[in-house]
Design a protein around this motif. Sequence first.
Motif, PDB file in Angstrom:
ATOM      1  N   GLU A 227       8.677   4.696 -18.374  1.00  0.00           N
ATOM      2  CA  GLU A 227       9.559   4.189 -18.962  1.00  0.00           C
ATOM      3  C   GLU A 227      10.649   4.193 -17.743  1.00  0.00           C
ATOM      4  N   GLU A 228      10.441   4.664 -16.935  1.00  0.00           N
ATOM      5  CA  GLU A 228      11.974   4.676 -15.492  1.00  0.00           C
ATOM      6  C   GLU A 228      11.019   3.772 -14.730  1.00  0.00           C
ATOM      7  N   LEU A 229       9.528   3.861 -14.542  1.00  0.00           N
ATOM      8  CA  LEU A 229       9.345   3.151 -13.674  1.00  0.00           C
ATOM      9  C   LEU A 229       9.254   1.474 -14.137  1.00  0.00           C
ATOM     10  N   GLY A 230       9.162   1.586 -15.467  1.00  0.00           N
ATOM     11  CA  GLY A 230       9.416  -0.586 -16.069  1.00  0.00           C
ATOM     12  C   GLY A 230      10.710  -0.807 -15.875  1.00  0.00           C
TER      13      GLY A 230
ATOM     14  N   LEU B 240       9.136   2.149  -5.016  1.00  0.00           N
ATOM     15  CA  LEU B 240       8.740   2.157  -6.104  1.00  0.00           C
ATOM     16  C   LEU B 240       8.181   4.633  -5.581  1.00  0.00           C
ATOM     17  N   ARG B 241       7.820   4.650  -4.697  1.00  0.00           N
ATOM     18  CA  ARG B 241       6.789   5.321  -4.094  1.00  0.00           C
ATOM     19  C   ARG B 241       7.839   6.453  -3.993  1.00  0.00           C
ATOM     20  N   THR B 242       8.973   6.675  -3.919  1.00  0.00           N
ATOM     21  CA  THR B 242       9.809   8.058  -4.318  1.00  0.00           C
ATOM     22  C   THR B 242       9.802   7.980  -5.903  1.00  0.00           C
ATOM     23  N   PRO B 243      10.191   7.169  -6.567  1.00  0.00           N
ATOM     24  CA  PRO B 243      10.509   7.611  -8.049  1.00  0.00           C
ATOM     25  C   PRO B 243       8.863   8.473  -8.178  1.00  0.00           C
ATOM     26  N   LEU B 244       8.036   7.731  -7.675  1.00  0.00           N
ATOM     27  CA  LEU B 244       6.374   7.718  -8.875  1.00  0.00           C
ATOM     28  C   LEU B 244       6.294   9.195  -8.241  1.00  0.00           C
TER      29      LEU B 244
ATOM     30  N   ALA C 208       0.613  -0.916  -0.356  1.00  0.00           N
ATOM     31  CA  ALA C 208      -0.046  -0.054  -0.247  1.00  0.00           C
ATOM     32  C   ALA C 208       0.630   1.254   0.182  1.00  0.00           C
ATOM     33  N   ASP C 209       2.045   0.938   0.212  1.00  0.00           N
ATOM     34  CA  ASP C 209       3.225   2.598   0.862  1.00  0.00           C
ATOM     35  C   ASP C 209       3.787   2.552  -0.112  1.00  0.00           C
ATOM     36  N   GLY C 210       3.560   1.683  -1.322  1.00  0.00           N
ATOM     37  CA  GLY C 210       4.313   1.459  -2.798  1.00  0.00           C
ATOM     38  C   GLY C 210       6.187   1.090  -2.909  1.00  0.00           C
ATOM     39  N   GLN C 211       6.314  -0.341  -1.805  1.00  0.00           N
ATOM     40  CA  GLN C 211       7.359  -1.245  -2.072  1.00  0.00           C
ATOM     41  C   GLN C 211       6.760  -2.705  -2.904  1.00  0.00           C
TER      42      GLN C 211
END
Length: 335
Positions: free
Chosen positions: A299-302, A288-292, A272-275
């Motif tokens: 592309e970066e998330l991928g 993933l939350r920090t980059p989001l 839920a907190d983006g890990q």
Amino acid sequence: MIDLLAPGLLTDAFRRPITYLRISVTDRCNLRCVYCMPEGGLPWIPKAEILTFEEIERVVRAAAPLGVRSIRLTGGEPLVRRDLPELVARLAAIPGIDDIALSTNGLLLADLAADLRAAGLRRVNVSLDTLRADRFAAIARRPGLDRVLAGIDAALAAGLGPLKINCVVMRGQNDDELADFAAFTRERAVFVRFIEVMPVIENATLQREAYVPSGELLDRIARDGELLPVAGPGGNGPARYYAFAGAPGAIGVISPLSHDYCETCNRVRLSADGQLKLCLFGDTGIDLRTPLRRGADAEELGAIFTGAMAIKPERHHLDLGKPASAMRALSEIGG
Ligand code: SAM
């Protein structure tokens, strides 16, 4: 037919194609099941750290071109998250996502089933450990059996099938109801899956004492009639299925301790907190939350998803009464 090992699609270091993302939308729950959470709950993730619907959508938009096809919304209890049908609609609109399912305790399902279906939800799994109201209140530490049963009916009426019922079996607490649950499958096209209690930090003693191996429970159910191995209802799960001759439904077993199914693992999880969690019982995860929140594009998330494939563990190592990770309860990363 899609080649799941094609370059550009998510494949881990053990050549397992990853096509399934389980998303926890909240760590909060409206029940306190004895094998899961302490009665007083857990320290909840602060609201500001929980991914917004827009952030979850961005993650799925990044994962879909990499071969992720199936999504399951879970928690905590996903239906306590306000406006969940809105998230379902956002995810259903993403090209490549062709299966959206929900795991719920069913308490709030009767009111939401039709809206969820209209938004694009395909299937639900309802957790139900007993068919007796007093026992429900003892195991879940809150009343509500009638609402869960109404939720199951509403889901079937809304076309949210095949419907799976997940039952955590505990010796001395509900293992005398195996025959009643099995009888359900003779009358309805439901798939009752018996799950072994898994050890987490909060339940190590209960787990050791209440654990019933799947082999034993199948032997006990087979006293009421021969069980034939059958194909499952589809989906992505690790269950093995059996049915009584002529029954519309089936019985499944999920045996993380006695029959490890890691070699066919096809999933990763988003907490839920983006890990991004690579294994339910492993502490490996990637933030993933920090980059989001700093505006990363698809592309970066991928690229983070693709890089994560190198550290997905080969298997978990569960043992009686021994938690395999720092997770206090499955609700922390989405069971
Ligand atoms: N609240 C939703 C529900 O009830 O399905 C989704 C989250 S819940 C953590 C998902 C499933 O995990 C439920 O079927 C629950 O019974 C199961 N579960 C939780 N803790 C468990 C444990 N220690 N061992 C086995 N199953 C567990």
